[in-house]
Structures are given as structure tokens and as C-alpha cells.
Design a protein around this motif. Structure first.
Motif, PDB file in Angstrom:
ATOM      1  N   ILE A  40      45.961  36.765  74.457  1.00 46.53           N
ATOM      2  CA  ILE A  40      45.588  38.075  73.906  1.00 46.53           C
ATOM      3  C   ILE A  40      46.440  39.172  74.541  1.00 46.53           C
ATOM      4  O   ILE A  40      46.769  40.159  73.890  1.00 46.53           O
ATOM      5  CB  ILE A  40      44.086  38.318  74.112  1.00 46.53           C
ATOM      6  CG1 ILE A  40      43.315  37.196  73.392  1.00 46.53           C
ATOM      7  CG2 ILE A  40      43.650  39.673  73.566  1.00 46.53           C
ATOM      8  CD1 ILE A  40      41.935  36.967  73.904  1.00 46.53           C
ATOM      9  N   PHE A  66      41.525  24.433  68.160  1.00 46.67           N
ATOM     10  CA  PHE A  66      41.771  25.867  67.948  1.00 46.67           C
ATOM     11  C   PHE A  66      41.084  26.387  66.691  1.00 46.67           C
ATOM     12  O   PHE A  66      41.045  27.588  66.454  1.00 46.67           O
ATOM     13  CB  PHE A  66      43.278  26.110  67.817  1.00 46.67           C
ATOM     14  CG  PHE A  66      44.089  25.482  68.915  1.00 46.67           C
ATOM     15  CD1 PHE A  66      43.698  25.600  70.244  1.00 46.67           C
ATOM     16  CD2 PHE A  66      45.252  24.787  68.630  1.00 46.67           C
ATOM     17  CE1 PHE A  66      44.451  25.028  71.261  1.00 46.67           C
ATOM     18  CE2 PHE A  66      46.011  24.217  69.630  1.00 46.67           C
ATOM     19  CZ  PHE A  66      45.611  24.326  70.960  1.00 46.67           C
ATOM     20  N   HIS A  76      45.038  27.992  73.822  1.00 45.17           N
ATOM     21  CA  HIS A  76      43.910  28.411  72.977  1.00 45.17           C
ATOM     22  C   HIS A  76      44.045  29.872  72.587  1.00 45.17           C
ATOM     23  O   HIS A  76      43.905  30.215  71.411  1.00 45.17           O
ATOM     24  CB  HIS A  76      42.592  28.172  73.724  1.00 45.17           C
ATOM     25  CG  HIS A  76      42.260  26.719  73.898  1.00 45.17           C
ATOM     26  ND1 HIS A  76      41.439  26.031  73.053  1.00 45.17           N
ATOM     27  CD2 HIS A  76      42.670  25.814  74.826  1.00 45.17           C
ATOM     28  CE1 HIS A  76      41.342  24.768  73.436  1.00 45.17           C
ATOM     29  NE2 HIS A  76      42.083  24.610  74.521  1.00 45.17           N
ATOM     30  N   ALA A  77      44.290  30.732  73.548  1.00 45.21           N
ATOM     31  CA  ALA A  77      44.340  32.161  73.219  1.00 45.21           C
ATOM     32  C   ALA A  77      45.226  32.914  74.201  1.00 45.21           C
ATOM     33  O   ALA A  77      45.026  32.842  75.421  1.00 45.21           O
ATOM     34  CB  ALA A  77      42.931  32.759  73.259  1.00 45.21           C
ATOM     35  N   THR A  95      37.951  31.561  71.164  1.00 43.13           N
ATOM     36  CA  THR A  95      38.892  30.981  70.200  1.00 43.13           C
ATOM     37  C   THR A  95      38.501  29.541  69.876  1.00 43.13           C
ATOM     38  O   THR A  95      38.270  28.734  70.773  1.00 43.13           O
ATOM     39  CB  THR A  95      40.322  31.020  70.765  1.00 43.13           C
ATOM     40  OG1 THR A  95      40.671  32.382  70.949  1.00 43.13           O
ATOM     41  CG2 THR A  95      41.311  30.361  69.816  1.00 43.13           C
ATOM     42  N   GLU A 151      40.479  44.359  69.540  1.00 39.91           N
ATOM     43  CA  GLU A 151      40.360  42.949  69.167  1.00 39.91           C
ATOM     44  C   GLU A 151      38.901  42.505  69.078  1.00 39.91           C
ATOM     45  O   GLU A 151      38.540  41.715  68.209  1.00 39.91           O
ATOM     46  CB  GLU A 151      41.123  42.070  70.178  1.00 39.91           C
ATOM     47  CG  GLU A 151      42.629  42.262  70.149  1.00 39.91           C
ATOM     48  CD  GLU A 151      43.237  41.895  68.795  1.00 39.91           C
ATOM     49  OE1 GLU A 151      42.819  40.864  68.217  1.00 39.91           O
ATOM     50  OE2 GLU A 151      44.087  42.646  68.302  1.00 39.91           O
ATOM     51  N   ILE A 152      38.081  43.000  69.978  1.00 41.30           N
ATOM     52  CA  ILE A 152      36.659  42.609  69.954  1.00 41.30           C
ATOM     53  C   ILE A 152      35.989  43.153  68.696  1.00 41.30           C
ATOM     54  O   ILE A 152      35.254  42.435  68.013  1.00 41.30           O
ATOM     55  CB  ILE A 152      35.937  43.101  71.228  1.00 41.30           C
ATOM     56  CG1 ILE A 152      36.447  42.325  72.443  1.00 41.30           C
ATOM     57  CG2 ILE A 152      34.426  42.947  71.084  1.00 41.30           C
ATOM     58  CD1 ILE A 152      36.009  42.893  73.781  1.00 41.30           C
ATOM     59  N   PRO A 180      38.736  36.890  69.255  1.00 43.07           N
ATOM     60  CA  PRO A 180      39.275  36.557  70.574  1.00 43.07           C
ATOM     61  C   PRO A 180      38.190  36.271  71.617  1.00 43.07           C
ATOM     62  O   PRO A 180      38.523  35.978  72.761  1.00 43.07           O
ATOM     63  CB  PRO A 180      40.016  37.840  70.952  1.00 43.07           C
ATOM     64  CG  PRO A 180      39.164  38.926  70.375  1.00 43.07           C
ATOM     65  CD  PRO A 180      38.633  38.363  69.080  1.00 43.07           C
ATOM     66  N   MET A 181      36.917  36.374  71.218  1.00 38.72           N
ATOM     67  CA  MET A 181      35.870  36.165  72.215  1.00 38.72           C
ATOM     68  C   MET A 181      35.784  34.693  72.603  1.00 38.72           C
ATOM     69  O   MET A 181      35.548  34.354  73.755  1.00 38.72           O
ATOM     70  CB  MET A 181      34.521  36.656  71.683  1.00 38.72           C
ATOM     71  CG  MET A 181      34.450  38.169  71.551  1.00 38.72           C
ATOM     72  SD  MET A 181      35.265  38.740  70.064  1.00 38.72           S
ATOM     73  CE  MET A 181      33.909  39.473  69.207  1.00 38.72           C
ATOM     74  N   LEU A 220      38.208  40.360  77.892  1.00 37.95           N
ATOM     75  CA  LEU A 220      38.771  39.217  77.177  1.00 37.95           C
ATOM     76  C   LEU A 220      39.668  38.450  78.139  1.00 37.95           C
ATOM     77  O   LEU A 220      40.216  39.022  79.084  1.00 37.95           O
ATOM     78  CB  LEU A 220      39.582  39.693  75.971  1.00 37.95           C
ATOM     79  CG  LEU A 220      38.789  40.308  74.825  1.00 37.95           C
ATOM     80  CD1 LEU A 220      39.754  40.769  73.733  1.00 37.95           C
ATOM     81  CD2 LEU A 220      37.774  39.321  74.249  1.00 37.95           C
TER      82      LEU A 220
END
Lengths: 325, 160
Positions: free
Chosen positions: B137, A71, B134-135, A122, B53-54, A119-120, B79
Motif C-alpha cells: 500500500i 490474493f 499480498h499487499a 487483502t 484507501e480505507i 486494503p484492510m 494499514l
């Protein structure tokens, strides 16, 4: 005797998020005239287990590796004799894990350290706080295809130079981060690695990277040597400071069918020591150049400049350092 | 065939960059284990959130001198949320399926494993499915994990 071989050092298969089967990856790498590849799937070694049980799957030598896809940064680990868990590393304790990997003879490289992160993507940006850079063997200074065109590679190159200036010994590599083949052939850089007697095994490649015997190129092959007194020193060696004689040979024939269509022409050579340019070729670079220099303690590398992919004045190749005491 | 586990979790942005372990005990050996994973939504549908966010990401990671090339946040849309599955048996790491599809089935047996995992006997003992978050969003996602044990005479889908 050391022989330099062309590698693709960062690849994926459908054992993670690549689209290649292991067979397809190996076959396509052969078409790119690589002598070997490092197979570095995200967080798994299962493609290597597959290749071990299917010896006919690959004619090209495959270096055993994994991409620690954490991460907080991605890290290439080659040749580790046992698995070290990637999942629990935190930014402040990465050295603990680096030491664990080194204890099982793994070779460690930062992957695409300046790739855009969350966030593109991580974890794609390197956010770990390395305390002891002696734990890192190499940095993937060039990432992706067409590596001369990406801003993050310029930042990675700068980072590598800054770490060398702090006195650490770190090799450079390129890695396409190859997940699938594009419809039209992309420009792929190569990492040349100096292996004993030209023999390519996971162990020989790891030994070579530990010894710093690498260079990275968008096209031409490079031979960089320095003579001092009666002795000649090559990439990764340690030599004495003082007056010396440098020699660079550029070979534009190797793998030319692969890179020749991307407008890559060498127009100049620079020698960089401790972050400073100490020699620039006076005119269009000759294929063989010899000149004398005075070297101070630290490090010295050769860099090629020229045209690449429609741009001028680009750095199109560079060696890992020769170290100077 | 026996359903070993059927669990649904809600994951939120604060779970990003963490591992969520889900342990279970197999009280006997099976011929194979099937792990069925599903999470939704995959894409971040809230475009205002994505834009915010981007742009934040570009400002953080792209130095000013290179930023002219990054004018369009839509280049990075949509995203996506990303959760991968890794597996352990009695503290032995069996691998990971680091793939983006929000619906994945994985099988483990002594002779075969889905890509990303090494073959391993579906043995009695402590198993651990670790969700690598991992993410996240989106405001929240729903993650479903089903684990099924198969006996010798049974076979899950060969294509898994």
C-alpha cells in the motif's frame, strides 16, 4: 448410525499467524466443549505434521485442513490427499484448482466470503468467479465470534441461499477463524456435523460434509427430520415432494455452559424452502414441534430465531438442507 | 557457513497480489538453511493515503444499509504492507510462513523446520523462495532476503 458432534471448523496456530501452539489450541477447544476441530492454518500443513509426530499433543480429534489464503479469496480445504498449490489461482481460473483439489479427495469450503477485503485485509473477500458450484462443498456462512452481530455473515447467508436456489447442494458451517484466545470467553458458534457412529476422523468429517450433514448454531442443538410415507429423512438426505410431516427438537442442554451466558433464547422456528418461509411457529417455540407441510421440489431447511447477545429477532441457528425431488 | 543469497528488491503497489520467485541452486548438501527476511516500511505512514484507501475499501465492501457502523476510517489504521515467504525444493512445496512480522528468520533441515515449513534436507538442487506479495500500500517497500547454508559442525540459533 449418524451422530452429530460439535466442531470449531476454522482455527490457526503459530504455524501461521495464530498465537496458539497446536497443544494450546487443542486444549482450549476442549475447554469450549468441542468434540473436534479443523486445524486450518494459512497455506501450510506443518502443524498437522507436528501433531502426527507428537501424538500426545492433542486429546481432541483434529481434522486435517489448510486455509488457502490467496490474493482473491480464502478457501478451507479439508482432507486433501496431496497438496495443491494455492499460489497461482486467478479469479477466472479457480474452477481448475477446485477440480484438482476434488481429484485428491479434498473437501472445499468458502471462508468468510464477505469479509472486508483490500486494503484492510487483502484476499479476505471472495472475488473468485466460480463457474461450477458443484465444486464447492460448503460455505462458512457464519464467521468470527459473536457471528449474529456481523453484517458480512448476513451477506454470506444470502449468498448461500441464492446458490441453493440455483439447484446446487452446499452445506453450511460456522468458523471462528480462531487465532488466539481472548481474555474473557467470547461467544463461539458451533458447527454440528453428523458423522457415522459418532467417529471423528478427517475422513468421516469430510464424508459428512460432502453428504450435507451439518447445522450451525449459536447455542442449542437441533434435530430436524421429515417423514414422508414410511420413510424419515434427515439433513442432507433427498426426499420426495408432497405432503410430509416435519419434526424439530431443540436441545438447550448441550454445551450450555459455553453459550448460556450470552443471552441466547429460542423464540421461534421457521421452515424455509427454496428461499421462502413456508412455516413459522405460532408462539414461543416448544422444545419439540411437529407439523405437516407440503414440499415442492428444491430444498428445505430449519431455522431458529430468538435473542442473542442483547439483540432480538436474530437467526440463532440453521440446518443445511434436506433436498426435495 | 556460507552465504548463498543476498538479495534486495523494491516492491510497489503494482506488485500486490503477485508471487515473486527467487530461485537459487545449491551446489552441495548443507546441514541446514537459514532464510532471513526483512521488509520495510511495514506500516503505511502516509495517513492521507491510508484514509483514502480505507474509505475506498469500505465503500466497496460494506453495503450502504450497513455503512452507518463504519464511520471512522481510523478504526482500520494503520494499514500495513504484507509479504509472506513460501519455499519450494525442486517443485516440492515446503510450506509458508504466513505471519505479519516484517522481520522473520526461518530454518530448514532434515530434522527441523521453523513453524509453517516441513523439515526437509538442505539438499543440493534448485530451491525457490517465493515472495507472496499480498499487499503493498505504501509507494514502495524494500524487501531483503538472505539465505545461509550451514555445515554439519555448525548450528544456527536453536530458537529459529
Amino acid at each position: 448410525m449418524i451422530q452429530y458432534k460439535a466442531f470449531e471448523m476454522h482455527t490457526h496456530t503459530l504455524h501461521s499467524d495464530g498465537k496458539f501452539t497446536p497443544e494450546e489450541l487443542c486444549r482450549t477447544a476442549e475447554q469450549y466443549q468441542f468434540d473436534g476441530i479443523a486445524l486450518t492454518d494459512h497455506n501450510t500443513l506443518s502443524a498437522h505434521a507436528y501433531l502426527s509426530s507428537h501424538p500426545d499433543a492433542s486429546r481432541i480429534p483434529v481434522v486435517e485442513g489448510i486455509e488457502w489464503t490467496t490474493f482473491f479469496g480464502h478457501m478451507l480445504v479439508l482432507g486433501a490427499e496431496s497438496y495443491v498449490d494455492w499460489r497461482y489461482a486467478k479469479p477466472a481460473d479457480i474452477d481448475f484448482y477446485l477440480e484438482k483439489i476434488r481429484n485428491v479427495n479434498g473437501v472445499i469450503g468458502l471462508a468468510h466470503p464477505f469479509e472486508i477485503g483490500s486494503p484492510m485485509c487483502t484476499g479476505c473477500h471472495w472475488d473468485f468467479q466460480v463457474r461450477d458450484w458443484n465444486n464447492i462443498n460448503y460455505i462458512e456462512v457464519w464467521s468470527k465470534s459473536a457471528p449474529t452481530t456481523h453484517f458480512d455473515n448476513a451477506l454470506s447467508f444470502r449468498m448461500w441461499t441464492q446458490i441453493l436456489n440455483q439447484g446446487y447442494r452446499i452445506a453450511a458451517t460456522a468458523g471462528r477463524d480462531w487465532h488466539w484466545e481472548t481474555e474473557t470467553r467470547a461467544h463461539a458458534a458451533a458447527t454440528y456435523i453428523g458423522v457415522e457412529n459418532g467417529e471423528i476422523t478427517t475422513r468421516s468429517v469430510c464424508d459428512a460434509i460432502r453428504a450435507g450433514r451439518t447445522y450451525v448454531t449459536a447455542g442449542p442443538a437441533i434435530d430436524f427430520k421429515i417423514s414422508a410415507g414410511q420413510r424419515t429423512f434427515a439433513i442432507g438426505d433427498t426426499m420426495p415432494s408432497g405432503i410430509c410431516s416435519c419434526r424439530i427438537e431443540i436441545d438447550e442442554t448441550k454445551r450450555k455452559a459455553i453459550w448460556g451466558d450470552f443471552g441466547i433464547d429460542v423464540s421461534g422456528i421457521r421452515i424455509v424452502s427454496n428461499g421462502n418461509v413456508i412455516y413459522s411457529s405460532p408462539e414461543e417455540a416448544k422444545m419439540e414441534s411437529s407439523f405437516n407441510l407440503e414440499l415442492k421440489p428444491g430444498w428445505v431447511r430449519a431455522e431458529l430465531y430468538g435473542n442473542a447477545l442483547g439483540e432480538t429477532g436474530k437467526r440463532i441457528g440453521f440446518t443445511s438442507p434436506i433436498y426435495v425431488e | 557457513m556460507k552465504r548463498i543469497l543476498d538479495q534486495t528488491l523494491i516492491l510497489k503497489p503494482e506488485n500486490s497480489k503477485t508471487n515473486v520467485p527467487i530461485s537459487f541452486i545449491l551446489d552441495k548438501d548443507y546441514s541446514s538453511l537459514l532464510f532471513q527476511c526483512r521488509y520495510f516500511p511495514k506500516k503505511v505512514e502516509d495517513l492521507e493515503l491510508a484514509e483514502r484507501e480505507i474509505i475506498k475499501g469500505i465503500e466497496k465492501y460494506v453495503p450502504q444499509e450497513y455503512r452507518a457502523a463504519y464511520t471512522g476510517w481510523r478504526d482500520y489504521a494503520p494499514l500495513v504492507n504484507l509479504v509472506t515467504l513460501s519455499l519450494d525444493y525442486e517443485n516440492e512445496y515446503l510450506g509458508c510462513a504466513h505471519r505479519h512480522a516484517p522481520e522473520q528468520d526461518h530454518m530448514i533441515s532434515a530434522s527441523h523446520a521453523s513453524p509453517g515449513f516441513i523439515p526437509h534436507k538442505a539438499a543440493a538442487g534448485r530451491w525457490k523462495a517465493v515472495l507472496n506479495v499480498h499487499a503493498i500500500i505504501s509507494d514502495r517497500i524494500t524487501y531483503e532476503l538472505k539465505v545461509t547454508g550451514f555445515e554439519n559442525s555448525e548450528r544456527p540459533d536453536d530458537s529459529i
